[in-house]
Design an enzyme around this catalytic site. Structure first.
Site, mmCIF file in Angstrom:
data_model
loop_
_atom_site.group_PDB
_atom_site.id
_atom_site.type_symbol
_atom_site.label_atom_id
_atom_site.label_comp_id
_atom_site.label_asym_id
_atom_site.label_seq_id
_atom_site.Cartn_x
_atom_site.Cartn_y
_atom_site.Cartn_z
ATOM 1 N N HIS A 194 -2.490 7.245 -4.784
ATOM 2 C CA HIS A 194 -2.571 6.100 -3.877
ATOM 3 C C HIS A 194 -2.665 4.834 -4.705
ATOM 4 C CE1 HIS A 194 -5.489 3.075 -2.266
ATOM 5 N NE2 HIS A 194 -4.627 3.065 -1.275
ATOM 6 N N SER A 201 0.851 -1.182 0.000
ATOM 7 C CA SER A 201 0.000 0.000 0.000
ATOM 8 C C SER A 201 0.886 1.231 0.000
ATOM 9 C CB SER A 201 -0.901 0.006 1.239
ATOM 10 O OG SER A 201 -1.738 1.146 1.247
#
Length: 311
Positions: free
Chosen positions: A110, A96
């Site tokens: 992201h 992540s």
């Protein structure tokens, strides 16, 4: 649900390599700064490797986290959606990342790819893949939005023409702040609970999404990183970062799962921006450069709308 053989080791190896490649691609934008590496373990089982670059000239904060955690019982966020898994042991691994550039004209981005398996010791473990990537501009450029979504579509094309529209729509729905009645940004891809294609094809799709992140983002950074900006743009960037923090803390599944499963707090919250501000009951004038953003904070068919207008 497919019960074919799964390869946890293959997923683990891919994710570690992906973290290395993404960090190298981002570090190339910051020749005078580098990522610090923080390896950690958790008492409940498993651990991870967090890499963070802070206070760069281009990247004010970039965090790329690999985690591989195990537990004896599924945490609450997962069992609310899958009550049949309550009490089962689990394994979760993923990469992540969140990038907060310094220049307000470079968008925040992201990405996340992950694999989850429950009841691994049984003859029929329950597993799925999830992930995606999304873009959050403060001063949007149509050329960037079009490039981002074209790259997202390219990641999906080998798996069928219906895949990009499906996961693009899911991204619009997921990255939405209901209390603000706006999307977090201009979207991208989001998928979860993916197992209906079988392990090999699902794993291949997760890899395609992970592999397309740098080609989606780095060209945008390179186009915008040297554009001039002033304190006005910086002030609006910090204000809009507040919305980013609101979503991550109030709605993000990964944040909720990490905290409720006893994950490492520093790594879970590394996605938060280094500087942020909130204003009481304020919004930009509709006819200002800042007000222009509102038209981008709603679901739109970007590839159709912008194909003939981006410059």
């Amino acid at each position: 649900m497919s019960h074919e053989a799964i390869s946890v080791d293959a997923v683990h190896e891919y994710l570690l390599g992906l973290q290395d490649r993404i960090c190298a691609g981002l570090a190339a934008q910051e020749p005078e700064a580098d990522f610090m590496t923080d390896e950690w373990r958790r008492e409940e089982g498993g651990g991870g490797r967090s890499r963070v670059l802070e206070d760069g000239r281009v990247l004010e904060k970039a965090g790329v986290n690999f985690s591989h955690v195990t537990g004896d019982a599924m945490p609450a966020p997962a069992t609310r959606r899958r009550p049949e898994l309550a009490g089962q042991g689990f394994r979760a691994m993923g990469v992540s990342l969140v990038i907060h550039p310094r220049n307000p004209l470079v968008p925040t981005s992201h990405a996340n790819v992950r694999f989850f398996v429950a009841g691994e010791e049984s003859a029929s473990p329950v597993w799925w893949f999830g992930g995606g990537f999304d873009l959050t501009p403060f001063y949007p450029f149509d050329e960037d939005v079009l490039h981002w979504h074209r790259t997202a579509r390219a990641a999906c094309e080998p798996f069928g023409g219906e895949v990009y529209p499906r996961f693009k729509h899911w991204c619009d729905e997921y990255f939405y702040l209901p209390h603000r009645e706006e999307t977090r940004g201009v979207g991208g891809l989001f998928f979860d609970d993916l197992n209906e294609w079988g392990f090999e094809r699902s794993f291949a799709f997760m890899r395609s999404v992970g592999d397309h992140y740098l080609p989606a983002y780095i060209p945008i950074v390179e186009r915008r990183r040297e554009l001039p900006w002033s304190e006005r743009e910086r002030d609006f960037q910090l204000y809009r970062r507040g919305r980013y923090a609101e979503f991550n803390l109030a709605y993000d599944r990964g944040t909720q799962f990490g905290l409720q499963s006893g994950g490492r707090t520093e790594s879970i919250l590394m996605s938060l921006p280094p500087r942020v501000c909130w204003r009481y009951n304020w919004s930009p004038a509709a006819d200002s450069p800042e007000g222009r953003l509102a038209d981008y904070l709603r679901p739109r068919e970007w590839l159709e709308e912008l194909a003939d207008t981006a410059t």
